[in-house]
Design a protein around this motif. Structure first.
Motif, PDB file in Angstrom:
ATOM      1  N   VAL A 240       0.880  -1.172   0.000  1.00 42.70           N
ATOM      2  CA  VAL A 240       0.000   0.000   0.000  1.00 42.70           C
ATOM      3  C   VAL A 240       0.910   1.211   0.000  1.00 42.70           C
ATOM      4  O   VAL A 240       1.825   1.314   0.823  1.00 42.70           O
ATOM      5  CB  VAL A 240      -0.921   0.033   1.234  1.00 42.70           C
ATOM      6  N   ALA A 245       3.929   2.189  -5.156  1.00 45.05           N
ATOM      7  CA  ALA A 245       2.940   1.316  -5.788  1.00 45.05           C
ATOM      8  C   ALA A 245       3.359   0.941  -7.206  1.00 45.05           C
ATOM      9  O   ALA A 245       3.245  -0.218  -7.618  1.00 45.05           O
ATOM     10  CB  ALA A 245       1.571   1.986  -5.793  1.00 45.05           C
ATOM     11  N   LEU A 256      -1.973  -1.362  -3.695  1.00 47.16           N
ATOM     12  CA  LEU A 256      -3.051  -0.393  -3.626  1.00 47.16           C
ATOM     13  C   LEU A 256      -2.412   0.985  -3.608  1.00 47.16           C
ATOM     14  O   LEU A 256      -1.670   1.315  -2.680  1.00 47.16           O
ATOM     15  CB  LEU A 256      -3.885  -0.625  -2.368  1.00 47.16           C
ATOM     16  N   PHE A 295      -8.660  -1.361   1.469  1.00 46.92           N
ATOM     17  CA  PHE A 295      -7.665  -2.422   1.634  1.00 46.92           C
ATOM     18  C   PHE A 295      -8.349  -3.769   1.803  1.00 46.92           C
ATOM     19  O   PHE A 295      -7.895  -4.787   1.230  1.00 46.92           O
ATOM     20  CB  PHE A 295      -6.777  -2.118   2.847  1.00 46.92           C
TER      21      PHE A 295
END
Length: 339
Positions: A240, A245, A256, A295
């Motif tokens: 994340v 990313a 994410l 998430f």
């Protein structure tokens, strides 16, 4: 007649280092890197790939200047260097921006969204589809890889993102880590992707690590070259983050992305069947629970996202390695006719 890489802010921002390393891997000869922070380039080993200076030559002897800065055409031209916009990303185009871009000899972009913006602005003849530099950067797995369990979540949280509301982004990070600690057995690796005075991800990561130290499952990784940080990322099951990313996707790791930048959105559209599953716009994070909710949905789609990366990444990497200036499409129109 060589290559100049102009307008780099320094490899302390490892996204910039990615760009340099990817470009140097393509070029047949070592370029001259014109950097705002030469000391940072030397710290991360860029001196082994390129000559380094803090200014363009006064009496240019020709050559090609590659830059991602849209205001870079005139400085390069004044130095007698052919200006090429290299790796720019954008989803829209103002009249002023189109005018600036029209001063470049060529516009090389790596994804369709950016090419469409240039094409729509009437810059078709100058636009070329080029290599995606992120897929050209190698990864180096450094010591202590045993710290990474198979269920590690890599958090590449940026200290440079604007807050959607007062403190909301930080609270979103806190809530996400607390969810991971309470509701799962995962561990968290905090991996920096920008280390610079005024924007040092490590300060943010250290503050979060202190809050969750008692759990024994949250740890900070040290700074390193972008290759070493990619080694860390490649050991994670999920990532994340913002800058990290794109690095994760290029390593085949589902990520994410926090922030719907033109670069991240454009690449996600080409890698995934549903790009919305991997992009979290900053504007949605005014509610601190939103990131955790996204998430959780992201985890449910892991198998599909991983399969899509397994199919897309090797092809994307091979296309980047085989890219040749002379054989690249000269206009976006010639590419889109068959789509």
């Amino acid at each position: 007649m060589g290559y100049y890489l102009w307008g780099h802010s320094g490899s302390g921002d490892h996204t910039d280092e990615d760009r340099i390393r990817g470009t140097c891997r393509l070029l047949a000869q070592s370029p001259e890197l014109i950097s705002q922070r030469p000391a940072e380039e030397l710290r991360y080993g860029i001196g082994a790939l390129a000559g380094i200076s803090d200014r363009l030559p006064r009496n240019g002897s020709g050559g090609t200047g590659l830059t991602h800065r849209t205001d870079g055409a005139m400085p390069l031209q004044k130095a007698g260097i052919r200006p090429v916009l290299w790796g720019w990303s954008g989803a829209g185009m103002s009249r002023q921006l189109a005018k600036r871009l029209g001063k470049f000899d060529a516009l090389v972009v790596s994804e369709r969204q950016s090419a469409e913006a240039l094409w729509s602005a009437g810059l078709t003849k100058k636009t070329r589809l080029g290599p995606d530099l992120s897929f050209l950067v190698e990864r180096h797995v450094r010591a202590l890889q045993g710290a990474f369990r198979v269920d590690t979540v890599g958090l590449c949280l940026s200290a440079g993102l604007p807050e959607p509301a007062e403190g909301a982004l930080y609270r979103s990070y806190q809530r996400l880590i607390r969810y991971i600690m309470v509701e799962t057995n995962f561990q968290v690796a905090l991996i920096p992707y920008c280390v610079r005075s005024g924007r040092d991800d490590r300060l943010l990561h250290q503050a979060l690590e202190r809050q969750f130290r008692g759990w024994g499952r949250v740890f900070c990784r040290k700074d390193g070259s972008c290759q070493e940080l990619r080694g860390d990322i490649s050991l994670c099951r999920w990532v994340v983050g913002s800058s990290g990313a794109v690095a994760a996707w290029s390593c085949g790791v589902p990520a994410l992305c926090i922030g719907a930048t033109p670069r991240a959105t454009g690449l996600a559209q080409e890698l995934f069947s549903r790009w919305e599953d991997v992009i979290v716009p900053l504007a949605t994070l005014g509610r601190e629970e939103e990131l955790t909710m996204r998430f959780r949905r992201f985890l449910r789609r892991e198998d599909r996202l991983r399969r899509e990366l397994e199919m897309a990444v090797p092809l994307r990497r091979q296309q980047a390695l085989e890219w040749q200036w002379e054989s690249s499409p000269r206009s976006f129109a010639s590419v889109t006719r068959g789509l």
